[in-house]
Design a protein around this motif. Sequence first.
Motif, PDB file in Angstrom:
ATOM      1  N   PHE A   1       0.832  -1.208   0.000  1.00  0.00           N
ATOM      2  CA  PHE A   1       0.000   0.000   0.000  1.00  0.00           C
ATOM      3  C   PHE A   1       0.868   1.260   0.000  1.00  0.00           C
ATOM      4  CE2 PHE A   1      -3.437  -2.650   2.194  1.00  0.00           C
ATOM      5  CZ  PHE A   1      -4.214  -2.760   1.055  1.00  0.00           C
TER       6      PHE A   1
ATOM      7  N   TYR B   1      -3.438   2.652  -2.185  1.00  0.00           N
ATOM      8  CA  TYR B   1      -4.546   1.726  -1.930  1.00  0.00           C
ATOM      9  C   TYR B   1      -5.182   1.190  -3.212  1.00  0.00           C
ATOM     10  CZ  TYR B   1      -8.963  -0.056  -0.137  1.00  0.00           C
ATOM     11  OH  TYR B   1     -10.031  -0.858   0.152  1.00  0.00           O
TER      12      TYR B   1
ATOM     13  N   PHE C   1      -6.186  -2.700   4.979  1.00  0.00           N
ATOM     14  CA  PHE C   1      -5.593  -1.369   4.881  1.00  0.00           C
ATOM     15  C   PHE C   1      -5.615  -0.670   6.245  1.00  0.00           C
ATOM     16  CE2 PHE C   1      -6.010   3.195   3.351  1.00  0.00           C
ATOM     17  CZ  PHE C   1      -4.690   3.317   2.945  1.00  0.00           C
TER      18      PHE C   1
ATOM     19  N   ALA D   1      -3.998   6.799   0.347  1.00  0.00           N
ATOM     20  CA  ALA D   1      -5.330   6.783  -0.275  1.00  0.00           C
ATOM     21  C   ALA D   1      -5.613   8.082  -1.019  1.00  0.00           C
ATOM     22  CB  ALA D   1      -6.406   6.533   0.781  1.00  0.00           C
TER      23      ALA D   1
ATOM     24  N   ALA E   1     -11.430   3.858   2.323  1.00  0.00           N
ATOM     25  CA  ALA E   1      -9.980   4.058   2.420  1.00  0.00           C
ATOM     26  C   ALA E   1      -9.667   5.528   2.697  1.00  0.00           C
ATOM     27  CB  ALA E   1      -9.297   3.590   1.134  1.00  0.00           C
TER      28      ALA E   1
END
Length: 183
Positions: A12, A17, A47, A102, A110
């Motif tokens: 990530f 994301y 996440f 994100a 997210a």
Amino acid sequence: MDEAIDTAMRLFHARGYDAVGVAELGAELGIKPPSFYAAFGSKAGLFERALRRYAAGEANIFARAQADGGGVAEVIERTLRLAARLYPERGGVAGCLVLDGARNSADPEARALTAALRAASVSALREFIAGEEPERAGALAEFVMIAMMGMSAAARDGADEAALTAFAEMAGRAFRRELAAEG
């Protein structure tokens, strides 16, 4: 489980994301989608765990800067210099996962997860700054957060440590001037 969260955190952080899919996560973790969903509930669930692990560790730059003590200006300057040292690309990863993980994501969950952690960071900054400048603590905390966001984005765009350090030093001086200024 810890290894899975660390792997997800790295993916990530490196790509954001939206660029990391469940199939890729499953392959990297060595599990099939049903096991993935049983373990994490959703991609956003993983996440969230990755973000929390990241924010609780060495990436919590402000907490690290605070740990060395000092007044508000000194701690904020140390925070900015530490960000300049940590944000440049290392091993394919640049910037801050919380600030950029994100960014521009199509997933509202997210975005909400990173927004909540950013808000908590601003709150911690504001509370700390209020010890010396209660009337303008909110604006000064926002100044620091916006500077950190800019540094993270610049690092993801290729800014090196020298460029980020020069910015951190200028932002630190500006912060010190603002702290000393009459409201």
